[in-house]
Design a protein around this motif. Structure first.
Motif, mmCIF file in Angstrom:
data_model
loop_
_atom_site.group_PDB
_atom_site.id
_atom_site.type_symbol
_atom_site.label_atom_id
_atom_site.label_comp_id
_atom_site.label_asym_id
_atom_site.label_seq_id
_atom_site.Cartn_x
_atom_site.Cartn_y
_atom_site.Cartn_z
ATOM 1 N N GLY A 133 -2.319 9.627 9.074
ATOM 2 C CA GLY A 133 -3.143 8.436 9.144
ATOM 3 C C GLY A 133 -2.702 7.359 8.196
ATOM 4 N N VAL A 164 3.382 16.812 0.516
ATOM 5 C CA VAL A 164 2.187 16.316 1.184
ATOM 6 C C VAL A 164 2.558 15.922 2.600
ATOM 7 N N ARG A 170 0.819 -1.197 0.000
ATOM 8 C CA ARG A 170 0.000 0.000 0.000
ATOM 9 C C ARG A 170 0.860 1.258 0.000
ATOM 10 N N ASN A 171 0.511 2.135 -0.843
ATOM 11 C CA ASN A 171 1.188 3.420 -0.915
ATOM 12 C C ASN A 171 0.219 4.520 -0.551
ATOM 13 N N ASP A 188 7.353 12.724 -2.383
ATOM 14 C CA ASP A 188 6.794 14.057 -2.160
ATOM 15 C C ASP A 188 5.996 14.129 -0.872
ATOM 16 N N ALA A 189 6.012 13.074 -0.085
ATOM 17 C CA ALA A 189 5.365 13.161 1.226
ATOM 18 C C ALA A 189 6.404 13.381 2.310
ATOM 19 N N HIS A 190 7.504 13.993 1.973
ATOM 20 C CA HIS A 190 8.516 14.319 2.971
ATOM 21 C C HIS A 190 8.758 15.815 2.974
ATOM 22 N N GLU A 204 1.171 -3.788 9.637
ATOM 23 C CA GLU A 204 2.274 -2.834 9.687
ATOM 24 C C GLU A 204 2.462 -2.319 11.111
ATOM 25 N N ILE A 221 -3.508 5.512 10.811
ATOM 26 C CA ILE A 221 -3.437 5.410 12.269
ATOM 27 C C ILE A 221 -2.751 6.660 12.786
ATOM 28 N N ARG A 274 -1.960 14.848 -6.165
ATOM 29 C CA ARG A 274 -1.290 16.119 -5.905
ATOM 30 C C ARG A 274 -1.881 17.155 -6.830
ATOM 31 N N THR A 276 -2.540 -2.358 7.185
ATOM 32 C CA THR A 276 -2.152 -1.314 8.123
ATOM 33 C C THR A 276 -1.988 -1.901 9.518
ATOM 34 N N ARG A 282 5.466 2.443 17.697
ATOM 35 C CA ARG A 282 6.896 2.338 17.988
ATOM 36 C C ARG A 282 7.196 2.370 19.485
ATOM 37 N N HIS A 313 13.347 -1.819 11.215
ATOM 38 C CA HIS A 313 12.062 -1.764 10.526
ATOM 39 C C HIS A 313 11.911 -0.373 9.944
ATOM 40 N N GLU A 314 11.156 -0.301 8.881
ATOM 41 C CA GLU A 314 10.883 1.005 8.268
ATOM 42 C C GLU A 314 10.347 1.971 9.329
ATOM 43 N N PRO A 315 10.571 3.268 9.167
ATOM 44 C CA PRO A 315 9.994 4.218 10.119
ATOM 45 C C PRO A 315 8.468 4.123 10.104
ATOM 46 N N TRP A 316 7.888 4.404 11.243
ATOM 47 C CA TRP A 316 6.424 4.394 11.344
ATOM 48 C C TRP A 316 5.854 5.560 10.558
ATOM 49 N N GLN A 317 4.950 5.254 9.649
ATOM 50 C CA GLN A 317 4.417 6.302 8.781
ATOM 51 C C GLN A 317 2.899 6.333 8.843
ATOM 52 N N GLY A 318 2.361 6.130 10.027
ATOM 53 C CA GLY A 318 0.919 6.193 10.184
ATOM 54 C C GLY A 318 0.221 4.979 9.618
ATOM 55 N N GLY A 319 0.957 3.900 9.401
ATOM 56 C CA GLY A 319 0.328 2.689 8.904
ATOM 57 C C GLY A 319 0.480 2.511 7.413
ATOM 58 N N VAL A 320 1.118 3.478 6.776
ATOM 59 C CA VAL A 320 1.351 3.367 5.342
ATOM 60 C C VAL A 320 2.713 2.713 5.154
ATOM 61 N N ARG A 321 2.802 1.777 4.244
ATOM 62 C CA ARG A 321 4.048 1.037 4.144
ATOM 63 C C ARG A 321 5.142 1.858 3.481
ATOM 64 N N GLN A 322 4.806 2.519 2.412
ATOM 65 C CA GLN A 322 5.824 3.304 1.716
ATOM 66 C C GLN A 322 5.259 4.673 1.399
ATOM 67 N N LEU A 323 5.978 5.686 1.778
ATOM 68 C CA LEU A 323 5.519 7.027 1.432
ATOM 69 C C LEU A 323 6.245 7.474 0.172
ATOM 70 N N PRO A 324 5.551 8.129 -0.720
ATOM 71 C CA PRO A 324 6.237 8.643 -1.898
ATOM 72 C C PRO A 324 7.188 9.772 -1.509
#
Lengths: 519, 710, 239
Positions: free
Chosen positions: A168, A164, A149-150, B610-612, C163, A170, A155, C160, C142, B597-608
């Motif tokens: 959430g 962005v 999931r991404n 442009d989300a940084h 994760e 979570i 945009r 989620t 975490r 483990h990947e950083p916690w990103q609110g439950g999203v596995r991969q952030l693009p």
């Protein structure tokens, strides 16, 4: 006034078949005429939503565009969907945007001219586009093997260095699951995107084939915090279908508990607002009072959130007159300190600074989104089903519907405070009105197939429920239009151009439930 | 003198060799020759600074006097700095220039490079006005050619012209200082001018005129308010190795001019003049750092930061002149040390940062911070060197920037001893601005390092970056090492700078700032008893010199310690602490299993990507807070809709105009244009009237000269 | 400051084991196993929680949504009803000692209707004041020791949730709250529901109820912390 406009509109469209039922006018219109009709209705009628139903003759799907007005009949525009596209009305009534996207995802109805169809209710990462689970009476839903999931918010902000801020699904304390993408260049939210339906439980699909009694249990679990209003709306639809009159005592008691639920739900929203502004002392005090209300409900109905209280044709139990009077007294003792706290807040500058002129939703924006509930009333729209279309015993009771003009966070806060006062006023009027005779319609049954509308003003706004039942009394199709579905649509508008630190506050002032939206 | 002659011959040889050797050898030969030439320059400077200066008569210009070059302390200091910058730049250049090879003839690059080096050295070493002006002009043209080297890009050409124009305007203004000096001393020779200024007492107005013309004239080159708007345009346009020279050396020329005239040839006697310099320096520093912290183009940002550093140097110089004029040589000496130290530091870390920018440009092809990211993983060497540079420029110990900025603030805080209240207020305000500048600089450079080297790659270019080769690595590494050394051994650097500072301050002794802890016999007993047990004498068996502690005591009957610090011991302590914490962590973690483990990103596995956070986002709070200065930094928003309600685009452009342009140059340009509009009326094309104009001009000039030289 | 004083003026609202025993409405109660001859028939239950077993009508609490249809007036025989809140059940074999003094909790909403979440939120109110028992909510998994999951896990929330579980440091435990989380409850047959929590991640503590009242939740937390006093509000009990 409303009647006249309607007559006038109908005169212009003489060729269309018009069915007049009690409190209910259906216009069978060809798809091409829909935008015209919608734009004629738009100034005076509020758009409730799109209801899919089976055409009794052909058993094919048709859409019913439901409108309601103050003291006027409900208007439904029937549009057949012969597997061809229907023109969108979201360019006229922006409120139809999400409803059309929902229809497209669930029923595979194509709306011509809608710019953003697809990937809404059913996230494309799990269900291929065109799954349309509600179109068939089948449980075999194709489900894709899940892929990684991404964040997939679009945009649209074009500015150097924009990014962005994902929030959430979570996030923060005990928040419900929903995702936001806040487009920004640093401090200010330039544009906000919502990605809902993480919690989609397919309630409307689940309701198909259920008995009324079970259907009510499902309806109250759409949104646990306003459960009573949801089941009340649905119960009314069943009662219309059954043609059974509801005993007057039940009608009054339903109003009674609906208002107690409103007070409790508003308290919960107020506590959320206070918590978001960092005022933990009043937040905790209000929350403790909310717990008192929960205990009161639990002690007297057997359930803290009034689940299982509404039954088709009645309520699951009755109370003696002294019990009812005790409840009113207890309510008074709970509300008295809450009023003191809320009054003191209106003099608290640090609190007002965070709410005043924050998260403003103009009257114009509120009407394009056809908002409902306290959010709409805080923006100056005097829309309340209890007055517009009195149900149960609301016509026997006098109360005011407070309205604010500013549409900002503080207006929403005041709106909630004032509505609590009015709800208590309603509750106080009920004990003397209660007839002694009881009450229960024991043998409730639907014997005739048909479609009926049930509605209630839940604490968050209008819940409109359209139920088609077959002759065995089972639900065939059901559509629940919740305040969440309507009001969340406008939320991204209100956070634009405010800073990040305002976001949780604005979110709290809307008092929106994700479960209510996701269903 | 040997060093200088060696330098000249090596440079000339390099110019010749460039056109002799085969094409693919050009840059390598130039690199070797350039580094030897720079080393010769450093050698010459060090010899002249510490041991004996030399001078060389070039030519007797009939009617004017002797043209000569020489290397007293002040030029020697600047020559050392110049050599220290040119040396690593020479190592850096060959690899960096590879990407220019297809489109530009690199032989000309070599020519410009060595011509520039010679012109700069000559400008410092000129001991008379004519040689100085000639060398200055050659330097101006050479630096214009350097900026304009990538002349196929139009923006670069414009930047080059702007720089040349500004430089020439400044040059003309400095004439306003030179001419009175020549007039009163009847000589073009620097030593004669200096002697004359010491002998006679000249009117106040003449002092002001010389000071104003020289300060603002050379201020153009140094990028001081109000004439610095050419700088952020020119520096990014030049190739990175030239940018390093522009920032590390050529800005110093302006500072050198100011010091030479106002500190040596015609020392300022009036505290108000020094105060003006302090004020201008503060304004410059503030504007520089504000733009540096909001700018997201790496080289432009570094250019703005150069303005800030020039401002800091100017503040310290102003303090020196003020204290000197107020007959407080001790304090003037400390401020002078601070100024010289800051000049040295800025040259080193800024050229390091510009070379790093060059390495990033070569590795990714991009310099926009919003599009870079995560380079620490792909360019570890560059990243480490840049981290050193960033820490140094943010004034963090154990690097060199800390000491000079600390000394600047400390000397400004001594304003209490100044007499008039207004002086105290100005010094206090400057102190506040220096502190604010230091804070903002840290923000700006955290942004630089964080956005470019940390986080995810924000573009394909930064994902596919490649590390720089050995030449650039050595260049950046040696500069980083120098920054560290200058930060760890400040007392020795101060000992070295002390005689020059004393010359500028008109007094001051080393013991005033660095008490002789290593030779305790000369130490007042009270000091030894207080600071000895604290460890102030640690290392006196190993190390030469006076000690490792800065300590300033207020003069008077009962001396009080005003400020004290030991960056050397601090660095050692930091090292020990780091090592201990590392060891402790090693021991604690020995038996722990570490799961990544990947950083916690609110439950999203991969952030693009442009989300940084972007650099724009990082500096946005500064934009909001300092809106008053960055005022027309206002976003203009356009919204586009689909089907009447759906947003399809929200376009936001930021319109900004440089504050100096807005407040000074645009109004000035409007005035000039309207005057020119009025004057244009006299151009009506009649020849007889034009002859009349010529006649009037002639009469005017004759009468003026008769009045001036009766 | 003003509010601080006002807060001090208020009476203490925090429940104690003593005061809680006198209050009604803290727990809605739930059906109790009943002898078959007095019990409601199996088919009255919409979630099939009633199972007859050796002459006793047993209640499967992982299914029961406390709708009280088995006690409705039209029935001849009704199920017995039990009050109380010792509802939490351990479903794993061991709990780590590390949780004895304090646990940090992250709540994940995996399709909750809002009631369970609100009961969890209510725990933080002065009435229950879970902080005094050493329990705190954290913003990210975490820092969490315990993952509290509510709601039937929807298809969209499944990943989620995984994760979130994977992001937690060890030792970690999962607490499934509410009937939906234990069996899917009334939503179990929905196509958009991926199944109960234990089908996605291992569950260590199960708290049935629709929703479980705050005291039942506290009971679960106390169980995870290795102590299970008679009343979960009792702060002094240590193992």
């Amino acid at each position: 006034m409303t009647e006249k406009t309607l007559e006038h509109i109908l005169e212009q469209h003489e060729e269309m078949a018009v069915t007049v039922e009690p409190n209910w006018i259906r216009i069978a219109a060809p798809a091409s005429r829909l935008p015209e009709l919608a734009s004629q209705l738009a100034p005076e009628w509020a758009f409730a939503g799109i209801v899919p139903e089976n055409d009794p003759k052909t058993q094919s799907l048709r859409l019913l565009y439901v409108f309601y007005a103050r003291n006027g009949p409900w208007v439904g525009i029937e549009v057949r969907n012969h597997d061809q596209s229907i023109p969108t009305i979201s360019n006229i009534l922006f409120a139809a945007d999400w409803q059309e996207r929902e229809m497209e995802d669930l029923f595979d109805v194509q709306f011509e001219g809608h710019p953003q169809l697809g990937d809404f209710v059913l996230h494309d990462s799990h269900w291929p586009e065109g799954t349309a689970p509600m179109k068939r009476h089948s449980w075999e839903i194709r489900q894709k093997t899940t892929e990684s999931r991404n964040l997939s918010t679009p945009r649209i902000v074009e500015a150097s260095g924009s990014f962005v801020m994902p929030i959430g699904p979570i996030f923060s304390g005990t928040q419900e699951a929903i995702q936001f993408g806040l487009e920004t260049v640093g401090e200010e939210i330039v544009f906000a995107h919502i990605r809902p339906f993480y919690k989609y439980r397919a309630v409307e699909k689940l309701l198909e084939g259920q008995t009324p009694s079970v259907a009510l249990l499902i309806a109250e679990r759409i949104d646990g915090l306003t459960a009573f209003s949801h089941s009340l709306a649905m119960a009314q639809a069943f009662e219309t279908l059954a043609g059974a009159p509801v005993p007057p005592r039940v009608r009054l008691l339903r109003v009674f508990w609906a208002e107690i639920e409103r007070i409790r739900s508003h308290m919960q929203v107020l506590a959320g607002i206070l918590e978001s502004t960092g005022l933990s002392v009043p937040a905790n005090l209000i929350q403790a009072l909310e717990e008192d209300l929960l205990q009161l409900s639990g002690a007297l109905t057997g359930h803290r959130y009034l689940f299982g209280l509404v039954r088709p044709g009645g309520l699951s139990r009755d109370w003696s007159d002294t019990e009812i009077e005790n409840i009113v007294d207890r309510l008074g003792t709970i509300l008295e300190p809450s009023q003191r706290i809320l009054d003191a807040l209106t003099f608290d500058n640090s609190f007002l600074d965070r709410l005043e002129a924050v998260g403003t939703l103009s009257l114009e924006s509120a009407s394009t989104h056809c908002l409902v509930g306290p959010v709409a009333r805080a923006s100056g729209i005097n829309r309340d089903l209890r007055v517009w279309q009195p149900y149960q015993a609301y016509d026997q009771i006098t109360f005011d519907v407070p309205v604010q003009a500013e549409g900002d966070g503080y207006a929403r806060f005041r709106q909630l405070c004032q509505e609590i006062v009015q709800s208590y006023r309603i509750v106080q009027q009920i004990p003397p009105l209660l007839p002694a005779a009881l009450s229960q319609t024991e043998d409730f049954g639907i014997t005739q197939a048909g479609t009926a509308l049930g509605y209630a003003e839940s604490p968050a706004g209008a819940v409109i429920c359209c139920v088609s039942a077959n002759s065995r009394g089972m639900v065939e199709r059901c559509r629940v239009i919740t305040p969440g579905l309507v009001n969340w649509h406008a939320f991204p508008q209100s956070v634009r151009h405010f800073a990040f630190q305002d976001f949780p506050i604005i979110l709290a002032t809307f008092g929106l439930s994700v479960a209510d939206l996701d269903r | 003198m040997t060093g200088f002659l060696l330098f000249l011959s090596l440079s000339l040889a390099a110019c010749v060799l460039a056109f002799v050797v085969p094409g693919h050898w050009t840059t390598r030969v130039s690199s070797v020759m350039g580094s030897f030439a720079a080393a010769a320059l450093v050698y010459s400077g060090i010899v002249s600074f510490f041991f004996h200066s030399w001078s060389l008569n070039l030519w007797n210009l009939q009617g004017w006097g002797l043209l000569e070059v020489g290397e007293p302390r002040l030029p020697a200091f600047f020559v050392v700095v110049t050599g220290l910058v040119f040396l690593p730049v020479s190592w850096f250049s060959p690899e960096y220039l590879k990407r220019l090879q297809p489109r530009y003839d690199l032989r000309y690059f070599v020519l410009i490079y060595h011509a520039l080096m010679m012109a700069i050295a000559l400008t410092f070493l000129a001991r008379d006005v004519i040689t100085f002006l000639l060398a200055w002009e050659i330097m101006s043209v050479a630096s214009y050619l350097a900026v304009n080297f990538e002349h196929l890009q139009e923006s670069h050409t414009q930047a080059g012209y702007t720089m040349l124009g500004a430089s020439e305007a400044g040059f003309l203004l400095t004439l306003g200082a030179w001419l009175p000096l020549i007039a009163v001393s009847h000589s073009i020779d620097f030593s004669a001018i200096q002697a004359a200024s010491a002998r006679h007492h000249f009117p106040l107005s003449l002092g002001w005129a010389v000071m104003l013309c020289s300060f603002f004239g050379f201020g153009v080159k140094a990028g001081l308010f109000p004439s610095m708007s050419w700088l952020p345009r020119a520096h990014p346009a030049a190739p990175a190795n030239f940018s390093a020279i522009l920032s590390g050396v050529i800005l110093n020329l302006g500072i050198y001019g100011i010091i030479e005239i106002n500190g040596v040839l015609w020392p300022i006697h009036n505290p108000s003049e020094g105060l003006l310099i302090v004020v201008i320096g503060s304004v410059t520093a503030l504007i520089g750092i504000l733009y540096a912290s909001t700018e997201n183009h790496l080289k432009r940002m570094l250019a703005h930061s150069s303005i800030e550093n020039m401002g800091l140097i100017t503040i310290a110089l102003g303090a020196t002149f003020t204290f000197r004029a107020a007959h407080l040589p001790e304090l003037a000496w400390i401020a002078g040390i601070a100024a010289l130290y800051q000049i040295l530091n800025h040259s080193l870390y800024k050229s390091l940062l510009f070379l790093g920018a060059g390495a990033i440009d070569a590795g990714t092809g991009d310099l926009e911070m919003d599009r870079l990211g995560g380079l620490a993983r792909r360019m570890p060497w560059t990243s480490a060197a840049m981290l050193a540079g960033v820490m140094a420029i943010s004034a963090l110990p154990p690097f060199n920037g800390f000491i000079s900025e600390w000394l600047i603030i400390q000397s400004l805080l001594r304003s209490v001893v100044l007499k008039p209240t207004i002086d105290q207020v100005i010094f206090a305000f400057s102190g506040v601005i220096v502190a604010l500048t230091a804070g903002l600089a840290a923000t700006a450079f955290i942004k630089l390092y964080g956005m470019i080297f940390l986080g995810p790659g924000r573009s394909a270019a930064s994902e596919n970056a490649h590390e720089a080769g050995y030449g650039p690595r050595w260049a950046m590494g040696s500069l980083a090492l120098l920054c560290l050394i200058l930060g760890v051994t400040p007392t020795y650097v101060v000992t070295g700078l002390s005689p020059l500072a004393a010359q500028l301050a008109g007094g001051g002794v080393l013991g005033g700032l660095i008490p002789p802890f290593f030779s305790p016999r000369h130490l007042p007993r009270s000091l030894g008893q207080t600071f000895g047990p604290l460890g102030a004498e640690v290392g006196h068996h190993l190390l030469p010199g006076p000690g490792l502690v800065f300590l300033y005591q207020s003069p008077g009957p009962s001396p009080n310690v005003v400020f004290a610090s030991s960056p050397s011991y601090l660095a050692v302590a930091m090292g020990i602490f780091l090592a201990l914490s590392y060891l402790a962590l090693r021991i604690v973690k020995k038996h722990q299993r570490v799961v990544r483990h990947e950083p916690w990103q609110g439950g999203v596995r991969q952030l693009p990507a442009d989300a940084h956070y972007t650099a724009t986002g990082f500096s946005n709070p500064i934009v909001v807070i300092f809106q008053a200065i960055l005022r027309p930094y206002r976003p203009v928003e356009h919204e586009q809709f689909l089907a009447s309600h759906f947003h399809s685009a929200v376009q936001r452009e930021v319109r900004e105009s440089y504050v100096v342009d807005r407040l000074v140059f645009y109004p000035a340009a409007t005035v000039v244009q309207s005057i020119a509009g009025v004057l244009a009326r006299i151009h009506h094309g009649k020849i007889n009237v034009y002859i009349a104009y010529a006649l009037i001009t002639l009469l005017a000039v004759i009468s003026l000269s008769l009045w001036v030289f009766p | 400051m003003l509010w601080f004083r006002k807060g001090l003026d208020q009476p203490v609202r925090t429940l104690t084991p003593k005061t809680s025993s006198t209050l009604h409405g803290l727990s809605p109660g739930r059906p109790a196993p009943t002898p078959s001859r007095d019990a409601a028939p199996e088919d009255v239950c919409p979630t099939h929680a009633l199972k007859e077993h050796d002459g006793v009508m047993d209640v499967d609490y992982t299914q029961c949504i406390q709708c009280r249809l088995c006690r409705q007036q039209s029935l001849k025989n009704k199920m017995n009803w039990e009050e109380g809140f010792h509802w939490a059940q351990m479903t794993s074999t061991s709990l780590p000692d590390a949780f004895h003094h304090s646990v940090h909790v992250r709540v994940v909403d995996a399709g909750d209707c809002g009631a369970c979440l609100n009961e969890l939120h209510q725990l933080a109110s002065p009435v229950y004041s879970l902080h005094r028992l050493g329990i705190a909510f954290t913003p990210a998994p975490r820092e969490a020791d315990v993952l509290v999951v509510t709601g039937p896990v929807t298809v969209s929330m499944k990943e989620t949730l995984e994760e979130a579980f994977q992001s937690m440091p060890t030792p970690k435990r999962v607490m499934a709250v509410g009937t939906c989380a234990l069996s899917g409850g009334i939503f179990s047959s929905s196509f958009a529901v991926a199944g109960p929590v234990d089908r996605v991640i291992p569950v260590d503590i199960a708290i049935p109820g629709c929703p479980p009242p705050p005291l039942a939740l506290l009971d679960g937390f106390r169980l995870i912390m290795g102590a299970r006093p008679e009343n979960p509000l009792d702060g002094r009990v240590r193992k």
